[in-house]
Structures are given as C-alpha cells and as structure tokens.
Write an enzyme that holds these catalytic residues in place. Structure first.
Site, mmCIF file in Angstrom:
data_model
loop_
_atom_site.group_PDB
_atom_site.id
_atom_site.type_symbol
_atom_site.label_atom_id
_atom_site.label_comp_id
_atom_site.label_asym_id
_atom_site.label_seq_id
_atom_site.Cartn_x
_atom_site.Cartn_y
_atom_site.Cartn_z
ATOM 1 N N HIS A 180 -3.291 7.033 -7.532
ATOM 2 C CA HIS A 180 -2.034 7.767 -7.404
ATOM 3 C C HIS A 180 -0.844 6.981 -7.944
ATOM 4 O O HIS A 180 -0.802 5.750 -7.868
ATOM 5 C CB HIS A 180 -1.800 8.263 -5.973
ATOM 6 C CG HIS A 180 -1.570 7.207 -4.929
ATOM 7 N ND1 HIS A 180 -0.319 6.729 -4.626
ATOM 8 C CD2 HIS A 180 -2.418 6.573 -4.085
ATOM 9 C CE1 HIS A 180 -0.415 5.851 -3.638
ATOM 10 N NE2 HIS A 180 -1.672 5.730 -3.293
ATOM 11 N N ASP A 215 0.598 -0.215 -3.930
ATOM 12 C CA ASP A 215 -0.044 1.026 -3.493
ATOM 13 C C ASP A 215 0.639 2.181 -4.209
ATOM 14 O O ASP A 215 1.708 2.605 -3.794
ATOM 15 C CB ASP A 215 0.088 1.145 -1.975
ATOM 16 C CG ASP A 215 -0.531 2.402 -1.415
ATOM 17 O OD1 ASP A 215 -1.152 3.160 -2.178
ATOM 18 O OD2 ASP A 215 -0.382 2.632 -0.205
ATOM 19 N N GLU A 220 0.476 11.534 -3.347
ATOM 20 C CA GLU A 220 -0.631 11.137 -2.450
ATOM 21 C C GLU A 220 -0.096 10.779 -1.079
ATOM 22 O O GLU A 220 -0.684 11.102 -0.053
ATOM 23 C CB GLU A 220 -1.392 9.950 -3.051
ATOM 24 C CG GLU A 220 -2.678 9.601 -2.313
ATOM 25 C CD GLU A 220 -2.516 8.565 -1.208
ATOM 26 O OE1 GLU A 220 -3.486 8.299 -0.494
ATOM 27 O OE2 GLU A 220 -1.395 8.019 -1.029
ATOM 28 N N GLU A 221 1.050 10.092 -1.074
ATOM 29 C CA GLU A 221 1.579 9.529 0.175
ATOM 30 C C GLU A 221 2.103 10.583 1.146
ATOM 31 O O GLU A 221 2.404 10.280 2.292
ATOM 32 C CB GLU A 221 2.696 8.519 -0.136
ATOM 33 C CG GLU A 221 2.251 7.307 -0.947
ATOM 34 C CD GLU A 221 1.325 6.383 -0.171
ATOM 35 O OE1 GLU A 221 1.026 6.664 0.998
ATOM 36 O OE2 GLU A 221 0.897 5.375 -0.765
ATOM 37 N N ASP A 254 -7.720 2.886 -4.780
ATOM 38 C CA ASP A 254 -6.466 2.810 -4.037
ATOM 39 C C ASP A 254 -6.426 1.453 -3.327
ATOM 40 O O ASP A 254 -7.431 0.746 -3.272
ATOM 41 C CB ASP A 254 -6.403 3.955 -3.010
ATOM 42 C CG ASP A 254 -4.974 4.317 -2.611
ATOM 43 O OD1 ASP A 254 -4.057 3.501 -2.855
ATOM 44 O OD2 ASP A 254 -4.791 5.406 -2.048
ATOM 45 N N HIS A 306 2.615 -0.486 2.618
ATOM 46 C CA HIS A 306 3.766 0.398 2.836
ATOM 47 C C HIS A 306 5.006 -0.383 3.291
ATOM 48 O O HIS A 306 5.704 0.032 4.207
ATOM 49 C CB HIS A 306 3.435 1.515 3.846
ATOM 50 C CG HIS A 306 2.538 2.562 3.268
ATOM 51 N ND1 HIS A 306 2.343 3.790 3.841
ATOM 52 C CD2 HIS A 306 1.793 2.556 2.126
ATOM 53 C CE1 HIS A 306 1.506 4.502 3.091
ATOM 54 N NE2 HIS A 306 1.157 3.768 2.052
HETATM 55 ZN ZN LIG Z 1 -2.363 4.529 -1.725
#
Ligand SMILES: [Zn+2]
Length: 352
Positions: A62, A178, A209-210, A232, A319
């Site tokens: 992603h 990410d 995606e998130e 990922d 994140h």
């Molecule tokens: Zn990810």
C-alpha cells in the site's frame, strides 16, 4: 535500496491523498513494466510479462501512510485535526508535521504543554487528539488561510529518513515505512527479475489501506490473478515495554504471516514461502498477530478468491513518526518475494 526508500518515504501520501506516491510510481515504472495505469481511485497497477507463459501473480503493497486532516481553524491560528488511520494519542504531542497545503508543503508541529507547566497538570493524563492542536506559526485564522491551509488539508509526520546502527546491521528510521518499505521491495524485485520468470507479474500499489483496505478491495475485484503476495510492515514485540511478548523481533528475518485480524493465510501459500526461505537460507519468522490487518486480507477473499501469501517487514514504533526497520529484514523480504516469483513455472497451481 536505502536510496529508494529515502525517496519513497520523502513523498507524502496520507490515506485518500496518495497523489504524490501514485504519480511517482507511475513515472518510475513507465520503462520497467509493459504497462502501467492509475485506476479511478488512485491505485497504481503495473503489468509485466515473463519470458515464458504461466500464471498471473499479483504483488501488492500500500502507498498510503497514517496521517491527519485539518478539522477546524481556530481564531488564533491553531488547527484542530482528525486522524487518518490508526494513530495513538500518546504518540502525538511535540511531533513535527507537514501540511499538504494548496500553495505547497507547510511545516507545523503538534503543540504540547511546556515542561514548566507540567507540575500544574495531572501527570497521568493522556490528551486525546481532539484536545490537541497544530501550530503552523500563524497568529490568526486569516493567516492560516493565506498560507493555503483549509479544512480538509491533509497532514503527515514531518520526519525524514535517517540510518542508524552499525554498518553490518544498518537500520532505517522514517515516517511511512508502513508501507513504502513494501513498495520498495516490489520495485526492487521487478528490477532484479528482469523478464526471467514464467507468467505475468501484476504489481498493485494501493490507496487507503490504513482506513480499511479500501483500495485493495476495489482493485482485486477486477484483477485476474492466480495467486498473490502482499508485502507490508508488521509491529514487532521485542522492546522493553511491559506488554511486549517477544514473539517477533527486529533483525531476525522477514515475517511469513500465518494469520492476523484480516486473514488466515492459505496453507499452501504459507508453506511455499517457508520451503523457499529454508531452501535459500533466507532468515524468517512466523507471524501470528491479531493486532494488525493488511491488504492481503482484502485480496485473498476478493473476486473468486485469490490465494495470498503475506510477507511482513518487521518494524518498531509502527504508526508513529519514528518507524524503525532493519535493512537485513528488508533484503530478506525482497529475496523471498524474488524466490517466489522465480519458483513459478508454466504449470504452477495454487490449490487449497
Ligand atoms: Zn501497512
């Protein structure tokens, strides 16, 4: 590969606003794939045929990163914001951010209580994102508007990539590893395999995606693939925090996913990845982690069902503005994807 990662993480693409990444990938892949397109919601789809006929293999990662979006501009020039994706309130204060304004990128920071005021406050209190604010150096609503910021302006972390650790075991720290790390793996695999493979590679770089695997859901409904590998990052549990269970470690190899919150990986795909990792002595660890989901979940249950293996690049501090990845793990992931692509023959099947 670090240079590629530096370029990819310098691009800003919070969920729903992946334009910088989409257009970069389209241009980058123009000469490296047979065809490349951006679909109506921003997914980049590149196709390349191998020297021999064979099945269609989907590789996916992603493009979006967790971020924020301006919710309200206060009269005094501070900005209230909403989250785009899973950001933890405890990681927000005193961080630099970048606002993707209409007149260009603007530096900002999430304000915090000065240390000198801390003793007057409850030390246990975690301030929710709705109580926090972004400071862009403006002193009025009007100044903010003049800067090209409005309600809906997307925001990302403001950190740049740095290398850490020893020369033997380098690590990289950046925002948006990410999943730009996954994007980098696919680009590198495409480069290294040339056309020395059977079948067709379909490289899918997804949006959103998130916020719920949205881009992958749309794209994989119409992509006709016989099998897929999703790449990922995943959260390791190897630090000194109390809740860490030491099941996944930075620097111990690529993560071959067994299951997460979004899928149970089909046994044949998982087994094929394990067999290849053992054969080529690629370091790996098996991942069972229900705290995460990934596009692999959307892909495997899409269309008629696409058997999907998932490789997880181990990452610390996921994140956040300071995600940390081991370069050895990144290379192990790339080697295993490459080994999988090269293992495909004209007769390969991926049965249940
Ligand atoms: Zn990810």
């Amino acid at each position: 590969m670090i240079d590629l990662l530096k370029t990819l993480t310098s691009l800003h693409g919070p969920s729903g606003y992946e334009q910088e990444v989409s257009y970069f990938l389209r241009d980058y892949l123009k000469d490296k794939a047979d065809q490349v397109e951006i679909d109506p919601i921003g997914n980049v789809i590149a196709k390349k045929k191998g020297a021999k006929a064979g099945p269609a293999i989907l590789l996916t990662a992603h493009m979006d990163e967790v971020g924020f979006i301006v919710k309200k501009i206060e009269a005094n020039g501070f900005l209230r914001f909403e989250k785009l994706g899973g950001n933890d309130d405890r990681n927000l204060v005193a961080q630099t951010v970048k606002l993707l304004g209409e007149k260009g990128h603007i530096n900002g920071m999430i304000g915090t209580l000065s240390a000198h005021f801390a003793k007057f406050d409850d030390a246990q209190k975690v301030r929710k994102h709705s109580q926090l604010y972004i400071d862009v150096g403006a002193s009025s609503h009007e100044e903010v508007i003049d800067m090209g910021i409005e309600v809906g302006t997307p925001i990302t972390w403001g950190t740049d990539l740095q290398t850490l650790g020893t020369a033997d075991e380098p690590k990289v720290r950046a925002k948006s590893l990410d999943d730009r790390a996954g994007c980098a793996v696919i680009l590198q695999v495409l480069e290294e395999v040339g056309n020395d493979f059977a079948g067709e590679l379909i490289c899918l770089f997804t949006v959103q995606e998130e916020v719920g695997l949205r881009g992958a859901k749309t794209a994989s409904e119409h992509i006709e693939a016989d099998a897929a590998i999703a790449i990922d990052t995943t959260a390791v549990s190897d630090t000194l925090e109390q809740t860490m269970d030491q099941t996944l470690h930075l620097g111990k190899g690529t993560g071959i996913k067994v299951m997460d919150a979004s899928l149970i990986v089909p046994k044949t795909m998982k087994q094929q990845l394990i067999t290849l990792a053992k054969h080529y002595q690629i370091p790996y660890q098996l991942e069972v982690f229900t705290g995460i989901g990934t596009d692999g979940g959307a892909v495997t249950y899409a269309n008629k069902g696409i058997p999907t293996g998932v490789l997880s690049i181990p990452s610390r501090y996921t994140h956040s503005a300071i995600e940390l990845v081991d370069v050895g793990d990144l290379l192990a992931t790339k080697e295993l994807v490459k080994a999988f692509v090269k293992s495909v023959t004209p007769d390969s099947r991926f049965p249940f």
